[in-house]
Design an enzyme around this catalytic site. Sequence first.
Site, PDB file in Angstrom:
ATOM      1  N   GLY A  46       0.871  -1.399   0.065  1.00 26.52           N
ATOM      2  CA  GLY A  46      -0.059  -0.326   0.076  1.00 26.52           C
ATOM      3  C   GLY A  46       0.624   0.949  -0.076  1.00 26.52           C
ATOM      4  O   GLY A  46       2.279   1.280   0.233  1.00 26.52           O
ATOM      5  N   CYS A  90       6.076  -0.090   7.640  1.00 29.15           N
ATOM      6  CA  CYS A  90       5.599   0.894   6.672  1.00 29.15           C
ATOM      7  C   CYS A  90       6.912   1.709   5.086  1.00 29.15           C
ATOM      8  O   CYS A  90       8.098   2.053   6.118  1.00 29.15           O
ATOM      9  CB  CYS A  90       4.871   1.942   7.196  1.00 29.15           C
ATOM     10  SG  CYS A  90       4.855   3.783   6.693  1.00 29.15           S
TER      11      CYS A  90
HETATM   12 CO    CO Z   1       2.522   3.610   5.702  1.00 26.34          CO
END
Ligand code: CO
Length: 150
Positions: A46, A90
Amino acid sequence: MAIREIVKIGDEVLRMRAKEVTDFGPNLGVLIDDMFETMFKADGVGLAAPQIGIVRRVCVVSVDGGKTKYELVNPVILKSSGTQRGAEGCLSCPGRSGIVCRPKKLTVQAQDRTGETKLYKVDGFTAVAFCHEIDHLDGVLFIDKAESED
Ligand code: CO
């Protein structure tokens, strides 16, 4: 298409509330294509626009290597249910991971690059990715929610 530079933690752009998209012109499609390309190149599942320095409510998700590609413009979580705990990382927080509690199932409304409104019902890891990316649009990082960090 082009690979964009991914902003890293410490940059204030990651902490801003992204603005609604109102212009559905060709630049939006270019942005979304670049976001997918940048995400796949970085082996991510993502990517949110603020992560490439664009403070707009756009994110992309693909948890199966590109077979299913979600482009979410102005996404809104309409409904969520259940909980699940899992490890997250992330692309803006390299080398860090932690356990985060997320809903198990989500119903999300979002527009696509043409401005058409779509409804998505997702669960499992896709729901985690949706939540993580939508959080980015409000300046929230997974480390803010992690119960523990490795
Ligand atoms: Co992220």
